[in-house]
Design a protein around this motif. Structure first.
Motif, PDB file in Angstrom:
ATOM      1  N   PRO A  41      32.141  43.229  54.572  1.00  7.80           N
ATOM      2  CA  PRO A  41      32.495  41.863  54.565  1.00  7.80           C
ATOM      3  C   PRO A  41      32.191  41.415  56.217  1.00  7.80           C
ATOM      4  CG  PRO A  41      33.973  43.258  53.398  1.00  7.80           C
ATOM      5  CD  PRO A  41      33.078  44.121  54.089  1.00  7.80           C
ATOM      6  N   GLY A  42      31.874  40.116  56.444  1.00  4.61           N
ATOM      7  CA  GLY A  42      32.080  39.725  57.792  1.00  4.61           C
ATOM      8  C   GLY A  42      30.893  40.051  58.885  1.00  4.61           C
ATOM      9  N   ALA A  43      29.916  40.907  58.238  1.00  3.43           N
ATOM     10  CA  ALA A  43      28.845  41.524  59.264  1.00  3.43           C
ATOM     11  C   ALA A  43      28.078  40.213  59.703  1.00  3.43           C
ATOM     12  CB  ALA A  43      28.296  42.732  58.836  1.00  3.43           C
ATOM     13  N   GLY A  44      27.799  39.407  58.797  1.00 11.27           N
ATOM     14  CA  GLY A  44      27.124  38.295  58.862  1.00 11.27           C
ATOM     15  C   GLY A  44      25.722  38.271  57.993  1.00 11.27           C
ATOM     16  N   LYS A  45      25.941  38.620  56.962  1.00  7.40           N
ATOM     17  CA  LYS A  45      25.036  38.706  55.795  1.00  7.40           C
ATOM     18  C   LYS A  45      24.481  37.521  55.418  1.00  7.40           C
ATOM     19  CE  LYS A  45      27.338  40.714  52.438  1.00  7.40           C
ATOM     20  NZ  LYS A  45      28.397  41.109  53.441  1.00  7.40           N
ATOM     21  N   ASP A  76      28.543  38.085  44.998  1.00  7.81           N
ATOM     22  CA  ASP A  76      29.773  38.015  45.233  1.00  7.81           C
ATOM     23  C   ASP A  76      30.667  38.198  44.125  1.00  7.81           C
ATOM     24  OD1 ASP A  76      30.085  36.932  48.002  1.00  7.81           O
ATOM     25  OD2 ASP A  76      29.035  35.416  47.514  1.00  7.81           O
ATOM     26  N   ILE A  77      31.898  38.737  44.535  1.00  8.58           N
ATOM     27  CA  ILE A  77      33.027  39.164  43.315  1.00  8.58           C
ATOM     28  C   ILE A  77      33.255  37.744  42.500  1.00  8.58           C
ATOM     29  CG2 ILE A  77      35.344  39.868  43.027  1.00  8.58           C
ATOM     30  CD1 ILE A  77      35.044  41.856  45.234  1.00  8.58           C
ATOM     31  N   ALA A  78      33.343  36.594  43.490  1.00  8.58           N
ATOM     32  CA  ALA A  78      33.720  35.431  42.794  1.00  8.58           C
ATOM     33  C   ALA A  78      33.350  34.222  43.553  1.00  8.58           C
ATOM     34  CB  ALA A  78      35.015  35.062  42.594  1.00  8.58           C
ATOM     35  N   HIS A 104      29.495  46.066  43.549  1.00  4.01           N
ATOM     36  CA  HIS A 104      28.384  46.132  44.108  1.00  4.01           C
ATOM     37  C   HIS A 104      27.381  45.500  43.084  1.00  4.01           C
ATOM     38  CE1 HIS A 104      29.396  49.274  41.098  1.00  4.01           C
ATOM     39  NE2 HIS A 104      28.236  49.061  40.390  1.00  4.01           N
ATOM     40  N   LEU A 105      26.149  45.124  43.261  1.00  3.34           N
ATOM     41  CA  LEU A 105      25.350  44.459  42.429  1.00  3.34           C
ATOM     42  C   LEU A 105      24.501  45.862  41.527  1.00  3.34           C
ATOM     43  CD1 LEU A 105      23.505  41.672  44.204  1.00  3.34           C
ATOM     44  CD2 LEU A 105      25.357  41.340  42.483  1.00  3.34           C
ATOM     45  N   GLY A 131      29.829  42.728  49.665  1.00  3.10           N
ATOM     46  CA  GLY A 131      30.201  43.090  51.024  1.00  3.10           C
ATOM     47  C   GLY A 131      30.851  44.523  50.848  1.00  3.10           C
ATOM     48  N   ASN A 132      30.312  45.480  51.081  1.00  2.82           N
ATOM     49  CA  ASN A 132      30.668  46.660  50.951  1.00  2.82           C
ATOM     50  C   ASN A 132      29.621  47.791  51.556  1.00  2.82           C
ATOM     51  OD1 ASN A 132      31.286  49.328  49.701  1.00  2.82           O
ATOM     52  ND2 ASN A 132      31.970  48.378  47.814  1.00  2.82           N
ATOM     53  N   LEU A 133      30.157  48.838  52.290  1.00  3.55           N
ATOM     54  CA  LEU A 133      29.087  49.589  52.918  1.00  3.55           C
ATOM     55  C   LEU A 133      29.035  50.923  51.957  1.00  3.55           C
ATOM     56  CD1 LEU A 133      29.524  49.525  56.585  1.00  3.55           C
ATOM     57  CD2 LEU A 133      27.390  48.854  55.502  1.00  3.55           C
ATOM     58  N   VAL A 134      29.490  51.073  51.028  1.00  7.14           N
ATOM     59  CA  VAL A 134      29.746  52.348  50.145  1.00  7.14           C
ATOM     60  C   VAL A 134      28.980  52.354  48.700  1.00  7.14           C
ATOM     61  CG1 VAL A 134      30.972  54.287  49.100  1.00  7.14           C
ATOM     62  CG2 VAL A 134      31.952  52.987  51.125  1.00  7.14           C
TER      63      VAL A 134
END
Lengths: 236, 114
Positions: A41-45, A76-78, A104-105, A131-134
């Motif tokens: 989250p917040g990386a700038g996607k 997005d989650i919501a 995740h999608l 937003g999630n790297l895992v």
């Protein structure tokens, strides 16, 4: 009653992988390049997608390409904030997926989103993952390219902490490069750990805020699309 | 944090498999899971038990075998498992090249009653 031991040796997410293959067949049949955008989250996607689609739509320097048409699938989650943002920024089409809490999608969600997009009228689709790297790393969606986006502000040690996404990505973008001096981001350490995991993915340094590096990155995306023979489909 | 999703694919996949071979029930599922796949065993078991209720896999034991992340060292010509938080070779301290990202999620085998 008999007890049997049965060897399976099957990927646990095989059912998702099969759905992803079907998505990819649809995407490729329409001459579209789909990019799965994975970042914390917040990386700038959303910012990167907006800057890239604006650069792609002008498609300068590519003879025969009047204007690349860009669609976005927002995960997005919501909420629908990001879909509104990309449409306001000029995306040719966008659909929102709300995962309802899922981190995740999955390929099944993309299948529905593809039904809602007019694939024949698009050239490139960005799929903005949650937003999630895992978690998103495990689920193939049907994309041709997996993009790992990191911002300098997150720190150079992210490949050490989340190795899988850096290992499986086809391309890596380092955003907020304008902050690099302010946040003690050690470039050498970052490149050394990324290259230990992945020697083939190109790495682009950009700043969505200042525009640094966006043109080179967008050119690379456009080249990936033309390399896939999609250019002939672009008959406007 | 994604164990519930993983467990739902696991239940679906093993139920399909068990139905194909007309199993009465599934006694055990043997999994191979990478150390870096972000899976917490207890969390996976909890989600699995929840989703397995009233299916062919209800009550099945989840046996989880772990596989590490592995690198190759070009200097020492050997393989190594890096310590947490670094990729360096424990012998020469150079950073090697990834062989296995330790993110495997595989169903190796199942034990069924037929």
């Amino acid at each position: 009653m008999t007890i049997q031991h049965i060897k399976i040796a099957k990927q646990l997410l095989a059912n998702n992988d099969e759905a992803a293959i079907r998505n990819r067949e649809r995407i490729e049949a329409a001459g579209v390049l789909a990019i799965n955008v994975i970042a914390g989250p917040g990386a700038g996607k959303t910012s990167l997608i907006i800057k890239t689609l604006q650069a792609l739509q002008s498609s300068a320097g590519h003879p025969g390409v009047a204007r690349a048409r860009v669609g976005v699938i927002e995960g997005d989650i919501a909420g629908i904030i990001d879909t509104q943002k990309v449409l306001a920024a000029g995306a040719d089409d966008a659909v929102q997926i709300n995962t309802g809490g899922n981190c995740h999608l999955e390929a099944g969600m993309i299948q529905q989103a593809l039904d809602d997009l007019d694939l024949e009228r698009l050239d490139i689709i960005f799929v903005e993952n949650v937003g999630n790297l895992v978690c998103p790393t495990h689920w193939a969606l049907g994309e041709q390219l997996k993009l790992c986006l990191l911002s300098a502000a997150e720190g150079h040690d992210k490949p050490l902490k989340y190795p899988e996404i850096f290992a499986v990505s086809d391309v890596i973008v380092l955003n907020k490069i304008d902050l690099i001096e302010l946040v003690d981001f050690e470039r050498d350490a970052f490149y050394a750990s990324v290259r230990a995991l992945n020697q083939r993915a190109p790495i682009f340094e950009v700043s969505c805020r200042t525009g640094t590096g966006i043109a080179d990155w967008a050119d690379w995306v456009l080249n990936q699309w033309t390399l896939r023979g999609a250019m002939v489909e672009n008959s406007r | 944090m994604h164990e519930l999703s993983i467990a739902s694919y696991l239940v679906e996949s093993v139920v399909e498999q068990a139905q194909q071979i007309r199993a009465e029930r599934v006694l055990a599922i043997n999994l191979l899971i990478g150390d870096r796949a972000g899976i917490v065993d207890d969390s996976l078991r909890f989600s699995f038990e929840l989703l397995a209720a009233d299916t062919l896999v209800a009550g099945a034991a989840l046996n989880i075998r772990r596989s590490p992340m592995r690198f190759r060292c070009d200097e020492c010509h050997g393989e190594y498992i890096p310590r947490d938080g670094e990729f360096n070779c424990p012998d020469c301290t150079r950073i090697g090249q990834l062989i296995d990202d330790g993110a495997t999620l595989q169903i190796e085998s199942i034990e069924v009653e037929t």
